[in-house]
Write a protein that holds these residues in place. Structure first.
Motif, PDB file in Angstrom:
ATOM      1  N   MET A  29      40.941  -8.894 -51.407  1.00  0.00           N
ATOM      2  CA  MET A  29      40.652  -7.852 -52.412  1.00  0.00           C
ATOM      3  C   MET A  29      40.299  -8.480 -53.757  1.00  0.00           C
ATOM      4  SD  MET A  29      43.284  -4.768 -51.516  1.00  0.00           S
ATOM      5  CE  MET A  29      44.790  -5.682 -51.240  1.00  0.00           C
ATOM      6  N   THR A  36      44.157  -4.649 -57.434  1.00  0.00           N
ATOM      7  CA  THR A  36      43.235  -3.843 -56.618  1.00  0.00           C
ATOM      8  C   THR A  36      44.003  -2.733 -55.898  1.00  0.00           C
ATOM      9  OG1 THR A  36      41.878  -5.807 -56.337  1.00  0.00           O
ATOM     10  CG2 THR A  36      41.392  -3.964 -54.879  1.00  0.00           C
ATOM     11  N   PHE A  40      43.303   1.224 -56.235  1.00  0.00           N
ATOM     12  CA  PHE A  40      43.131   2.151 -55.104  1.00  0.00           C
ATOM     13  C   PHE A  40      44.073   3.345 -55.273  1.00  0.00           C
ATOM     14  CE2 PHE A  40      41.813  -1.432 -51.914  1.00  0.00           C
ATOM     15  CZ  PHE A  40      40.539  -1.422 -52.435  1.00  0.00           C
ATOM     16  N   GLY A  78      38.400   3.981 -49.692  1.00  0.00           N
ATOM     17  CA  GLY A  78      38.207   2.727 -48.960  1.00  0.00           C
ATOM     18  C   GLY A  78      36.782   2.495 -48.513  1.00  0.00           C
ATOM     19  N   ALA A  81      34.774   1.488 -51.888  1.00  0.00           N
ATOM     20  CA  ALA A  81      35.238   0.375 -52.722  1.00  0.00           C
ATOM     21  C   ALA A  81      34.474  -0.940 -52.492  1.00  0.00           C
ATOM     22  CB  ALA A  81      36.738   0.171 -52.528  1.00  0.00           C
ATOM     23  N   PRO A  82      34.029  -1.264 -51.267  1.00  0.00           N
ATOM     24  CA  PRO A  82      33.315  -2.548 -51.112  1.00  0.00           C
ATOM     25  C   PRO A  82      31.859  -2.522 -51.586  1.00  0.00           C
ATOM     26  CG  PRO A  82      34.314  -1.832 -49.030  1.00  0.00           C
ATOM     27  CD  PRO A  82      34.314  -0.656 -49.948  1.00  0.00           C
ATOM     28  N   TYR A 231      39.327  -0.285 -46.067  1.00  0.00           N
ATOM     29  CA  TYR A 231      38.638  -1.239 -46.949  1.00  0.00           C
ATOM     30  C   TYR A 231      38.206  -2.486 -46.163  1.00  0.00           C
ATOM     31  CZ  TYR A 231      37.782  -4.535 -50.719  1.00  0.00           C
ATOM     32  OH  TYR A 231      37.196  -5.469 -51.536  1.00  0.00           O
ATOM     33  N   ARG A 235      34.397  -3.447 -45.667  1.00  0.00           N
ATOM     34  CA  ARG A 235      33.940  -4.666 -46.341  1.00  0.00           C
ATOM     35  C   ARG A 235      33.186  -5.563 -45.355  1.00  0.00           C
ATOM     36  NH1 ARG A 235      35.896  -8.452 -50.843  1.00  0.00           N
ATOM     37  NH2 ARG A 235      35.363 -10.398 -49.835  1.00  0.00           N
TER      38      ARG A 235
END
Ligand SMILES: Cc1ncc(C[n+]2csc(CCOP(=O)(O)OP(=O)(O)O)c2C)c(N)n1
Ligand SMILES: [Mg+2]
Length: 362
Positions: A29, A36, A40, A78, A81-82, A231, A235
């Motif tokens: 993360m 992080t 979240f 999630g 977020a990436p 996540y 990712r």
């Protein structure tokens, strides 16, 4: 497909279990996993506060019909977020949390739930929410194919519900993504229901993730109430797409705790026991337990965090409620840079109808 690849579509990937204990490795993360995780938690709390606020405004006649976000915050946060700034997001109405992560201001979002055409800032690369079920999956694939053709390092993410997987658009999106090796991640938020239609009526397939295998797509099933798992899977899929290795289908298992929308009464078609069982898997409560155990959060700092989130939503709501309504025909400006004669005729007709109703009122 190897047995391992099929397993990935059958066994939900989990990092944080229902008691808030780690059962798998934390994803990478960035510099501080603690910071992080708190980011979240705050954004998930913000999405929940947003949902509660719009439902309250709707009850007061100050907002439109709204679909509850409660229970689905880990998937929404999630999955976005990436993403990097140049990446595209095309979602339905249940992913407001994803739009917040992508940088769409709360005020803009609240304004849209007053029933006005929102102006999403240029550069956030997020399409406004799509109500026509399933179409945004094709938009995401198109955006990804466009990025690939023009050599941009952008990835697109398309998100739909379990009900949307029965639309032809869903299959077409998977097919195009696979054949053209588009840099796209297609996500299904399986929340158990499509209004009153249960998941088992959408497909005889054991999971929705396994449907991706038939289109030649690497596919993953993930615990959608586990922010770290969502996540991690996203990712990996986003980076695979960015590296030129093509699309992924992700099914996130979650649950809609609230009503489908403010116009729905779920007690007419689903069992309260089912809802209770899913309440015990609440994504926010789960992360909260983890953060408390890790010493990243205390009861007191959580109270402060929740108060600050509510204040942020309330301030944005006051601002959005004070904004003047935009012209009823403003959406024509967004339809096409070079409107066709047919579109121009529709615009003229709308302006005429607006003038007529104005005259009748006077
Ligand atoms: C093409 C189309 N058909 C029907 C509808 C009416 N409709 C609105 S929401 C919904 C159910 C969608 O369920 P799902 O895809 O599971 O998403 P969820 O609401 O559960 O997030 C339907 C049928 C619509 N908006 N668009
Ligand atoms: Mg659904």
């Amino acid at each position: 497909m190897s047995t391992q690849q099929i397993d990935a579509t059958m066994v939900p990937y989990q990092v944080l279990n229902e008691e808030g204990r780690l059962v798998g490795p934390l994803p990478d993360m960035g510099a501080s996993a603690g910071d992080t995780s708190m980011y979240f938690y705050r954004t998930m709390s913000l999405a929940r506060a947003f949902s509660n606020k719009i439902i309250a405004l709707q009850r007061q006649g100050r907002a439109t019909t709204f679909g509850s976000l409660v229970g689905q915050e880990a998937t929404a946060i999630g999955l976005a977020a990436p993403l990097q700034a140049q990446d595209w997001l095309a979602t339905s109405y249940r992913e407001i949390g994803s739009h917040i992560i992508k940088g769409v201001p709360l005020t803009t979002l609240i304004y849209s739930f007053r029933g006005f055409t929102p102006t999403y800032p240029q550069g956030v690369n997020c399409l406004p929410i799509q109500i026509v079920i399933g179409t945004q999956m094709l938009h995401a694939v198109g955006l990804a194919m466009g990025a690939k053709l023009s050599g941009e390092p952008a990835v697109a993410v398309g998100v739909c519900g379990d009900g949307a997987t029965s639309e032809g658009d869903f299959s077409e999106a998977l097919n195009f993504a696979g054949v053209y090796k588009a840099p796209v991640v297609l996500v299904v938020q399986n929340n158990g229901w499509a209004i009153s239609v249960p998941r088992k009526r959408q497909s005889a397939a054991t999971t929705l993730a396994v449907r991706g295998v038939g289109f030649g797509l690497p596919s993953r099933l993930v615990d959608g109430n586990d922010i770290f798992a969502v996540y991690a899977v996203m990712r990996e899929a986003v980076e695979r797409a960015r590296a030129g290795d093509g699309p992924t289908l992700v099914e996130a298992l979650t649950y809609r705790i609230g009503a489908h929308t403010t116009a729905d009464d779920p007690t007419r078609y689903r069992d309260e026991q089912e809802v209770e069982a899913w309440r015990a898997k609440d994504p926010l409560a789960r992360l909260r337990r983890y953060l408390l155990a890790e010493g990243l959060l205390t009861e007191e700092s959580d109270r402060e965090l929740q108060a600050s989130v509510e204040e942020e939503v309330n301030e944005a709501a006051s601002e959005a409620l004070a904004m003047p309504p935009n012209a009823p025909d403003s959406f024509f400006a967004w339809a096409s840079e070079n409107p066709s004669p047919r579109l121009q005729a529709q615009h003229t007709e709308m302006l005429r109808a607006l003038r007529q109703s104005q005259d009748e009122r006077e």
